[in-house]
Design a protein around this motif. Structure first.
Motif, mmCIF file in Angstrom:
data_model
loop_
_atom_site.group_PDB
_atom_site.id
_atom_site.type_symbol
_atom_site.label_atom_id
_atom_site.label_comp_id
_atom_site.label_asym_id
_atom_site.label_seq_id
_atom_site.Cartn_x
_atom_site.Cartn_y
_atom_site.Cartn_z
ATOM 1 N N GLN A 196 35.546 42.825 43.499
ATOM 2 C CA GLN A 196 36.222 42.797 44.797
ATOM 3 C C GLN A 196 36.071 41.473 45.551
ATOM 4 N N GLN A 200 38.830 38.225 46.111
ATOM 5 C CA GLN A 200 39.227 37.761 47.437
ATOM 6 C C GLN A 200 38.923 36.265 47.591
ATOM 7 N N GLU A 236 44.937 41.035 42.635
ATOM 8 C CA GLU A 236 44.931 40.589 44.037
ATOM 9 C C GLU A 236 46.080 39.604 44.247
ATOM 10 N N PHE A 331 36.330 45.911 53.306
ATOM 11 C CA PHE A 331 37.312 44.816 53.398
ATOM 12 C C PHE A 331 38.716 45.323 53.718
ATOM 13 N N THR A 332 38.860 46.650 53.781
ATOM 14 C CA THR A 332 40.168 47.264 53.991
ATOM 15 C C THR A 332 40.677 47.075 55.415
ATOM 16 N N ARG A 373 43.687 43.562 52.837
ATOM 17 C CA ARG A 373 42.324 43.227 53.278
ATOM 18 C C ARG A 373 42.320 42.640 54.682
#
Ligand code: ASP
Length: 469
Positions: A196, A200, A236, A331-332, A373
């Protein structure tokens, strides 16, 4: 040159060399028949008195011996064609036989589907269990699915970046597997529960469209059909929104299903060919779960019922720790206008705040999920805070990502798909263990390699570890 079983038709009338395992042997008076198995399937070999030496040797053959056979590929008479075998229009009339290796009598039959055998027994002799056609097919289809995914993502301008396995704890809600750092006494790496944070950071680094077929590690309690390590398709994208990502998830699922499983029917698509959507609230209200199984006929092994679940809540109350926790991960992005709006909504009712978070469910299993995010470092810090993290802990655990976000971070979002589950459903398997080459038991044991196992005192000493059994 060696010929594979499936190609003997093309070699009609010619002498060929075949190599493989004795799948079965039948004696018919003067003749001996062998079904030889190689990675492409079965082929019938006939030994006859014309080649007496080969016939004599063939008499000693037993199941699972490894052999090389020279012989002539001939067409079988019409009434002897075996339609069950792809090579069944032809057979090999053997002229010579070489035995590479004998085999002990296997602990179980490897020519059946194996469902009659205890699973732990199968796992202990996995290298034999994997010889059965069902397992060969499962792993072959898994490889085909992974190749198709790599091809379509690459065509769509994504590229695969590898991220570290020896890493730092990531907050996906499970326990981490820890790796002692020999060179740094008392310190530990963690195996990633998912990439994750790395993916990012790759967005901050300007890659814009990342994917990876990647192993993830979660030390979870024995429950349900889980494996300590499993594989995700991880994705992503920068400058994206929820609609673009849902379209990509849909494309991925439908491309795999339609291209590689044409016999299956997707029962839920709307008139425009789209996967239907349901909010989290609707799903939990109507189906009492956020993974609704909306198949029309649950006995139909070829029905695929996809449905998106959207608008998950951001937070859930964790009674055991008396704090708000992320439903997905911290991070949502909450569905808020700005940080003031966040404060306002949080004050009013944290449980009512919705997220840009989505899952796709297939036949009652969550097969992929993700979110847009938070890219505003202030809002991200605030979310960590309301989840009960102290300021110094935030810096310690997430300082690297907060700092990265101060150097020009694009808005971004993504998803991850549980590939094992997706493959298992497509292959009509009831557990993901059937689509792993070397799975572990429910309580995390590898019965073939016999792990986890003891290590030497020297090893422990080098790692500065004292055990307390
Ligand atoms: N990392 C998340 C997971 O493993 C997926 C995502 O948000 O992309 O569930």
């Amino acid at each position: 040159m060696r010929t594979y079983s499936k190609d003997i038709k093309k070699e009609e009338g010619k002498e060929v060399i075949l190599k493989g395992w004795v799948n079965s042997r039948r004696d018919h008076g003067k003749l001996i028949f062998i079904d030889l198995r190689d990675k492409e399937g079965l082929v019938q070999i006939v030994f006859s008195p014309e080649h007496a030496e080969a016939l004599k040797k063939a008499d000693t053959l037993r199941p699972e011996w490894v052999v090389e056979i020279k012989g002539v590929s001939v067409k079988r008479p019409e009434k002897l064609i075996n339609t069950e075998m792809p090579s069944g229009t032809h057979e090999i009339q053997a002229t010579s036989l070489e035995i590479y290796a004998e085999s002990k009598t296997p602990p179980f039959d490897v020519t059946t589907d194996g469902k009659e055998i205890g699973e732990e027994h199968r796992m202990k002799y996995r290298y034999l269990d994997l010889r059965r056609p069902r397992m060969q097919e499962n792993l072959r289809m898994r490889a085909n699915i992974e190749k198709l995914i790599r091809d379509t993502f690459t065509e769509d301008g994504f590229f695969e970046v590898e991220t570290p396995y020896i890493s730092k704890s990531t907050p996906e809600g499970a326990r981490d597997y820890l790796v002692p750092a020999r060179l740094h006494p008392g310190k530990f790496y963690a195996l990633p529960q998912s990439p994750q944070q790395y993916k990012q950071l790759l967005m901050v680094a300007g890659f814009e469209k990342y994917f990876q077929i990647v192993r993830c590690f979660r030390d979870e309690d024995t429950r349900g059909d889980r494996q300590p390590e499993f594989t995700q398709l991880d994705v992503e994208i920068s400058f994206t929104d929820q609609e673009e990502i849902l379209a990509l998830i849909q494309k991925t699922c439908l491309t795999v299903a339609k291209t590689l499983y044409p016999e299956k029917h997707i029962s839920t698509l709307d008139e425009n060919g789209n996967v239907p959507r349901m909010t989290y609230k609707e799903a939990t209200k109507t189906y009492n779960t956020d993974r609704p199984d909306i198949r029309k006929d649950k006995n139909d092994p070829n029905e695929l019922a996809f449905v998106f679940v959207v608008d998950f809540p951001v937070f859930e109350w964790k009674e055991s720790e008396k704090r708000w926790d992320a439903v997905h991960h911290p991070f949502t992005m909450p569905q808020v206008k700005d940080i003031e709006d966040f404060e306002k909504q949080f004050k009013k009712d944290p449980s009512a705040m919705l997220a840009f978070q989505y899952d796709i469910v297939l036949n009652g299993y969550e097969i992929a999920g993700g979110s847009i995010r938070i890219h505003d470092p202030n809002l991200l810090s605030r979310v960590f805070e309301v989840m009960g993290n102290k300021k110094e802990d935030i810096k310690d655990k997430f300082g690297h990502i907060l700092e990265a976000f101060e150097y020009g971070v694009p808005p971004h979002g993504g998803f991850a798909m549980g590939l094992d589950r997706f493959v298992a459903i497509l292959q009509n398997e009831s557990t993901i263990r059937e689509v792993f080459a070397f799975p572990k038991t429910g309580d995390g044991r590898d019965l073939l390699m016999n792990s986890p196992s003891d290590v030497s005192d020297t090893q422990l000493k080098e790692l500065h570890i004292k055990t307390n059994k």
